[in-house]
Design an enzyme around this catalytic site. Structure first.
Site, PDB file in Angstrom:
ATOM      1  N   TYR A  52      73.005  63.042  66.903  1.00  0.00           N
ATOM      2  CA  TYR A  52      72.096  64.046  66.330  1.00  0.00           C
ATOM      3  C   TYR A  52      72.713  65.446  66.335  1.00  0.00           C
ATOM      4  CZ  TYR A  52      67.601  61.383  66.448  1.00  0.00           C
ATOM      5  OH  TYR A  52      66.564  60.517  66.238  1.00  0.00           O
ATOM      6  N   GLU A  53      72.371  66.228  65.295  1.00  0.00           N
ATOM      7  CA  GLU A  53      72.654  67.671  65.241  1.00  0.00           C
ATOM      8  C   GLU A  53      74.118  68.026  65.496  1.00  0.00           C
ATOM      9  OE1 GLU A  53      70.316  69.059  63.927  1.00  0.00           O
ATOM     10  OE2 GLU A  53      68.772  67.596  64.372  1.00  0.00           O
ATOM     11  N   GLY A  54      75.002  67.231  64.933  1.00  0.00           N
ATOM     12  CA  GLY A  54      76.430  67.442  65.136  1.00  0.00           C
ATOM     13  C   GLY A  54      76.932  66.574  66.267  1.00  0.00           C
ATOM     14  N   GLN A  61      80.654  69.239  68.133  1.00  0.00           N
ATOM     15  CA  GLN A  61      80.313  70.229  69.160  1.00  0.00           C
ATOM     16  C   GLN A  61      81.563  70.679  69.922  1.00  0.00           C
ATOM     17  OE1 GLN A  61      77.290  71.437  69.260  1.00  0.00           O
ATOM     18  NE2 GLN A  61      76.505  69.940  67.809  1.00  0.00           N
TER      19      GLN A  61
END
Length: 594
Positions: free
Chosen positions: A441-443, A448
């Site tokens: 999720y979300e990168g 990251q």
């Protein structure tokens, strides 16, 4: 069943992250500690009664796509209604925009409780809150008045629509288009996939935030704009209007989080889909980063919540399951003795400590980030920028460490149960499936890690890194004054130098323009950096624990601190050795050799 420890959460809020100091600030003058305790208790009761009892059902009866619509578990009806009534959608927003203006430290504590109870739920709330906040921050007064009030009441849902089938995480390659119309609106056309919480029977409308390119816009990320695209148009009187051809064309069948719907959307295929420009043209990605940064902390928080629930499930099992006998001083076991509970075996204690150390360390990190966000909201000038930089450098770590280490923690929890952990009768297997998505999720973890090493480390000529090092040094100096903590303080200082040594090895590659080599082991650097940061959080907890009057609570925290430094911080030297190794195998290995 217990899914988090209220005493630990209270300890972290007050003793480690200084909630009471925040409540003295003008922005949070409406709150005091008794009112915060009432909020925590209310959300716990909500979670105990409306969320936790349904987590297995939501897995067994997942969201489904039928006749062009998504249907979710019936319990979502009362959950979403109650969440809106409790103000959980508007909790962090300014009072002038209809919010409760609550400290982020408290907001993330409340959401953590709900996520530990049932991780299938909070995405619906968080995405709606985040989307509403983006409209409030960058939208016109007309857009705010038209969409935000019903979003905050949870009558309407909100989404973020970034990813496209051909682009994945490479947003520079999105092709969704926006054609200007005569009335300052736009005709939106394109496909978006992996869009969470984008349709269900308990919201009248869904307000999509869509990244798209206005015709003639520059290539790459500099040509991306952000649009508000409602599922249904909204009439001038605020009522729901005609369908806006934001079609749900499929539901992804997932490994875990099966109650949290994830869909494929098509804009403009069945008819014209109208969108409204949010802010200025070609600045859409910078606007969306506000929501993405919020979502990254929320994702790490969710991983922490899942790992917390798994820890308490395996702890309960270990306290109830008799198996084997303790070794006597002779090294033998007495076959005539009663079986002992498995929690008395050192290796089971190790597995439980592993989970506890990761869960509580991750939760402390999430709350640390929340504290910095609150300070950023309540300061000006250079001080404000200090907290901004601290938030920025910790953001990718707060997303990554709880998701990666949390995954290991849940897997360890399953191992505590042995064969029963693999069975559908026990919830550990579900938690393992649920948490697997968190590092995606979300990168992803890789993205990251590139953000940390490629952007945040060098941010403002290394200012963010220097500020974080100063924060750690303050903790180290305080711990050096405590005899019980001196050795841990020295080890944190030593491991912090491993980060410096790693960067000293890597920076020459970047300065020579060899960025591929500089970033090749970014995920290893993330693991090193994240471990040190959690070591810092545990040292902060150790300092605060020494002042606790309840011996059992204090000893529990100090033993877990000891575990983290013996078993986790000791890995740092190996990680630094890998980073500084001369081998460039991941660069030199040609694709055709696999």
């Amino acid at each position: 069943m217990k899914y988090y420890d209220p005493q630990t959460l209270s300890f972290l809020l007050s003793e480690v992250h200084h909630l009471e100091d925040l409540l003295k600030l003008d922005r949070y003058a409406a709150y005091d500690r008794p009112s915060i305790d009432l909020l925590l208790d209310a959300v716990k009761e909500f979670s105990d009664t409306a969320l936790f009892p349904y987590i297995k059902e939501m897995d067994e009866q997942p969201s489904v796509f039928m006749d062009g619509k998504v249907k979710v578990h019936e319990q979502f009806g009362p959950i979403l209604k109650k969440a809106g009534e409790m103000g959980l959608i508007s909790a962090s927003m300014d009072e002038e925009n209809g919010g409760l203006q609550m400290p982020m430290l408290v907001v993330n504590a409340l959401y953590f409780i709900m996520e530990a109870a049932n991780n299938h739920v909070t995405g619906y709330l968080g995405l709606t809150s985040g989307a509403a906040n983006v409209i409030v921050t960058f939208g016109s007064e007309e857009l705010k008045q038209r969409y935000v009030p019903k979003m905050l009441e949870m009558q309407w849902g909100g989404t973020m629509c970034l990813t496209e089938p051909q682009a994945g995480s490479s947003l520079s390659d999105i092709t969704s288009s926006a054609k200007p119309l005569d009335d300052d609106s736009y005709s939106i056309h394109g496909q978006k996939n992996f869009i969470s919480a984008s349709d269900h029977q308990f919201s009248d409308n869904f307000i999509h935030l869509v990244l798209a390119r206005i015709e003639g816009a520059p290539a790459g990320t500099k040509g991306i704009s952000l649009f508000v695209v409602p599922q249904y148009l909204v009439n001038d009187d605020g009522s729901k209007g005609a369908f806006n051809h934001a079609d749900i064309v499929g539901e992804f069948v997932k490994l875990g989080q099966r109650g949290y719907c994830t869909n494929h959307l098509a804009f403009g295929d069945s008819g014209e889909s109208i969108g409204y420009l949010l802010g200025e043209a070609n600045k859409g990605l910078s606007y969306m980063f506000q929501l993405m940064n919020e979502a990254r902390i929320a994702t790490g928080r969710m991983g922490t919540g899942i790992a917390s629930a798994a820890y308490h499930a395996s702890l309960q099992y270990a306290k109830e399951r008799p198996q084997g006998r303790k070794l006597q001083s002779s090294g033998k076991k007495d076959p005539n003795a009663e079986q002992t509970l498995i929690i008395n075996h050192p290796d089971v204690k190790r597995m439980l400590l592993h989970q506890k150390a990761i869960v509580e360390g991750s939760l402390s990190l999430i709350l640390q980030c929340s504290y910095y966000l609150d300070k950023q909201m309540t300061t000006e000038g250079e001080e404000k920028n200090t907290f901004h930089l601290l938030s920025e450098i910790l953001n990718p770590i707060a997303k990554t460490y709880p998701s990666e280490a949390g995954k290991h923690a849940v897997d360890t929890g399953l191992q505590v149960l042995g064969g029963y952990g693999y069975m559908m009768d026990f919830i550990l297997q579900q938690y393992l499936r649920d948490i697997r998505i968190i590092s995606i999720y979300e990168g992803t973890t890789g993205i990251q890690s590139l953000d940390l090493l490629g952007r945040k480390i060098s941010m403002e000529d290394g200012a963010a890194l220097k500020l974080l090092a100063k924060e750690m040094e303050t903790t180290i100096k305080a711990a050096m004054q405590k005899g019980e903590l001196k050795n841990y303080a020295m080890e944190l200082a030593e491991n912090s130098k491993l980060i410096e040594a790693s960067l000293a090895h890597l920076m020459p590659f970047a300065l020579k323009g060899n960025h591929e080599r500089y970033l090749a082991d970014a995920t290893i650097f993330m693991e090193l950096f994240g471990t040190v940061v959690i070591g810092w959080q545990w040292l902060k907890m150790g300092i605060a624990a020494l002042d606790q009057t309840e011996d059992a609570f204090k000893e529990s925290k100090l033993h877990t601190l000891d575990y983290f430094y013996k078993y986790e911080m000791s890995k740092c030297k190996g990680l630094q050795k890998t980073i500084c190794h001369d081998s460039e195998v991941t660069i030199n290995m040609k694709a055709e050799l696999f």
